[in-house]
Design an enzyme around this catalytic site. Structure first.
Site, mmCIF file in Angstrom:
data_model
loop_
_atom_site.group_PDB
_atom_site.id
_atom_site.type_symbol
_atom_site.label_atom_id
_atom_site.label_comp_id
_atom_site.label_asym_id
_atom_site.label_seq_id
_atom_site.Cartn_x
_atom_site.Cartn_y
_atom_site.Cartn_z
ATOM 1 N N ASP A 120 -3.644 -2.828 4.173
ATOM 2 C CA ASP A 120 -3.834 -2.025 2.963
ATOM 3 C C ASP A 120 -4.912 -0.976 3.158
ATOM 4 O OD1 ASP A 120 -3.011 -4.968 2.246
ATOM 5 O OD2 ASP A 120 -2.139 -3.608 0.767
ATOM 6 N N ASN B 109 -6.252 -6.680 4.923
ATOM 7 C CA ASN B 109 -4.872 -7.052 4.576
ATOM 8 C C ASN B 109 -4.925 -8.249 3.632
ATOM 9 O OD1 ASN B 109 -2.024 -6.566 4.930
ATOM 10 N ND2 ASN B 109 -1.929 -8.474 6.089
ATOM 11 N N ALA C 184 0.801 -1.229 0.000
ATOM 12 C CA ALA C 184 0.000 0.000 0.000
ATOM 13 C C ALA C 184 0.840 1.289 0.000
ATOM 14 C CB ALA C 184 -0.975 -0.034 1.172
HETATM 15 O O1 MRU Z 1 -1.111 -7.227 -3.147
HETATM 16 P P1 MRU Z 1 0.064 -6.556 -2.522
HETATM 17 O O2 MRU Z 1 1.354 -7.308 -2.618
HETATM 18 O O3 MRU Z 1 0.192 -5.113 -2.941
HETATM 19 O O4 MRU Z 1 -0.351 -6.604 -1.009
HETATM 20 C C1 MRU Z 1 -0.091 -5.624 -0.145
HETATM 21 C C2 MRU Z 1 0.737 -6.109 0.898
HETATM 22 O O5 MRU Z 1 1.946 -6.170 0.711
HETATM 23 C C3 MRU Z 1 0.166 -6.561 2.138
HETATM 24 O O6 MRU Z 1 -1.175 -6.753 2.182
HETATM 25 C C4 MRU Z 1 0.743 -5.845 3.313
HETATM 26 O O7 MRU Z 1 0.626 -6.661 4.390
HETATM 27 C C5 MRU Z 1 0.184 -4.469 3.562
HETATM 28 S S1 MRU Z 1 1.058 -3.186 2.732
HETATM 29 C C6 MRU Z 1 2.318 -2.731 3.866
#
Ligand code: MRU
Length: 370
Positions: A244, A254, A55
């Site tokens: 996110d 998340n 995010a």
């Molecule tokens: O789909 P992504 O790889 O963009 O997913 C986001 C993430 O990396 C995670 O959900 C994360 O735990 C939160 S963003 C720091």
């Protein structure tokens, strides 16, 4: 953080000051490759194809995407088009909308001749702010790890379970959930991380394991279904994950599978912490399960896997029978009642409206409808 002794961020201005460089995360852990993004279209593609992801990094990349669009054409029409094009790249991470709103609001107020330079400056500030925020999250989360470590016998390691990748690769630097872990390790606290592989894109196995390993933090990759078993056997002292989008009431969206880990943690009295920067809070939402849009991605991410073959080639393989149907939900929502505490750049708070407003009192007026 450092890669082979050289400090990197995940996004940085190129020498021409008109384009940016990124680490191509689709190539990790097998290759460390950087890429140059020179236009709005390339920035949008990088977000959509997950060359950049996480995010906070999505937000920073979108800000630079607007800056590149303004360099090419600083008109109101181009600003609106850049906003719309970037917003539709990924639906769940709220940092994307936060960064785009911030950029649009500031740039609209300026004459078009001033927009190119101002957009570039603000994008760089957003990136720098993210680094400072994550550093502060690390400091606050370190206190929680210290306290868990103080309950262990001398020489025993503190076991931390994490899901997906909320490390420096998901942000501009440091990471959210992993920042406290890096700081604990650097402070000499013996930590060990259980890394959920995080199907289908394997951000845990491919990215979290890679970055922890580069920093020298001990870790073990586990399949997504192993966490409950480890918790039942006293092998997890705390869980810490990223998010996110978090609602004003503390519901946490998340990566898919987070909710199941939170349920297992509750059943086993394992603290479940969520680390997040202020821009990940969606103050407009009350009920995460009902209101947060969940990204549905290409089903082939479920039916195919990519990896390095014995001869060194990167190959894709089918893991289902031909024609198998698959569904690919990217995220889930963990209700606030399953979250022990939220760790932000301003401190640690209960996952409640009061807890969040205590850290962000400037939001009280808006919450009261004034
Ligand atoms: O789909 P992504 O790889 O963009 O997913 C986001 C993430 O990396 C995670 O959900 C994360 O735990 C939160 S963003 C720091």
């Amino acid at each position: 953080m450092k890669v082979d002794g050289k400090p990197y961020r995940t996004i940085w201005p190129a020498q021409d000051r008109k384009s940016v460089e990124i680490i191509d995360q689709t190539k990790l852990p097998h290759e460390f490759t950087t890429l140059r993004l020179t236009s709005l279209a390339e920035a949008a593609h990088a977000i959509k194809s997950m060359q950049v992801r996480g995010a906070p990094l999505i937000g920073a990349t979108a800000a630079y995407g607007v800056a590149m669009a303004m360099h090419a054409d600083p008109s109101d029409t181009a600003l609106g088009q850049a906003y719309d094009r970037l917003l539709e790249t990924r639906p769940t991470a709220i940092n994307l909308r936060w960064a785009l709103d911030d950029m649009r609001q500031r740039l609209k107020a300026l004459a078009s001749t001033a927009r190119g330079a101002a957009a570039w400056r603000r994008a760089a500030e957003i990136a720098d702010e993210d680094v400072a925020i994550n550093h502060a999250i690390g400091q606050h989360g370190l206190g929680l790890i210290r306290s868990a470590a103080s309950k262990k016998l001398k020489g025993q390691r503190t076991n931390i379970l994490t899901h997906c990748n909320a490390g420096w690769l998901a942000t501009v630097d440091w990471g959210t959930a992993l920042a406290p872990i890096y700081m604990a390790h650097d402070a000499g606290i013996p930590v060990h991380v259980w890394v959920d592989e995080t199907r289908p894109r394997n951000q845990g196995a491919s990215l979290t394991a890679w970055e922890l390993g580069r920093h020298g933090v001990p870790y073990t990759v586990i399949v997504d279904n192993a966490g409950g078993h480890l918790m039942q056997h006293g092998e997890v002292d705390l869980c810490i994950v990223g998010t996110d989008r978090t609602t004003a009431t503390g519901d946490v969206c998340n990566k898919i599978g987070t909710y199941l880990k939170a349920l297992a943690a509750k059943d086993n009295d394992v603290p479940f912490y969520v680390a997040l920067p202020g821009p990940t809070i969606d103050w407009t939402l009350e009920d995460g399960v009902r209101d947060i849009p969940i990204e549905e991605r290409d089903p082939t991410e479920v039916t195919r896997m990519t990896g390095r073959a014995g001869d060194g080639r990167i190959v894709g393989v089918d893991i289902t029978a031909p024609g198998s149907k698959a569904a690919n939900y990217g995220f889930d929502v963990t209700p606030a009642r399953l979250v022990t505490a939220l760790v932000t750049e301003r401190g640690v708070a209960p996952a409640t409206r009061q807890g969040l407003l205590g850290l962000y009192p400037e939001r009280k007026k808006a919450a009261a409808g004034e």
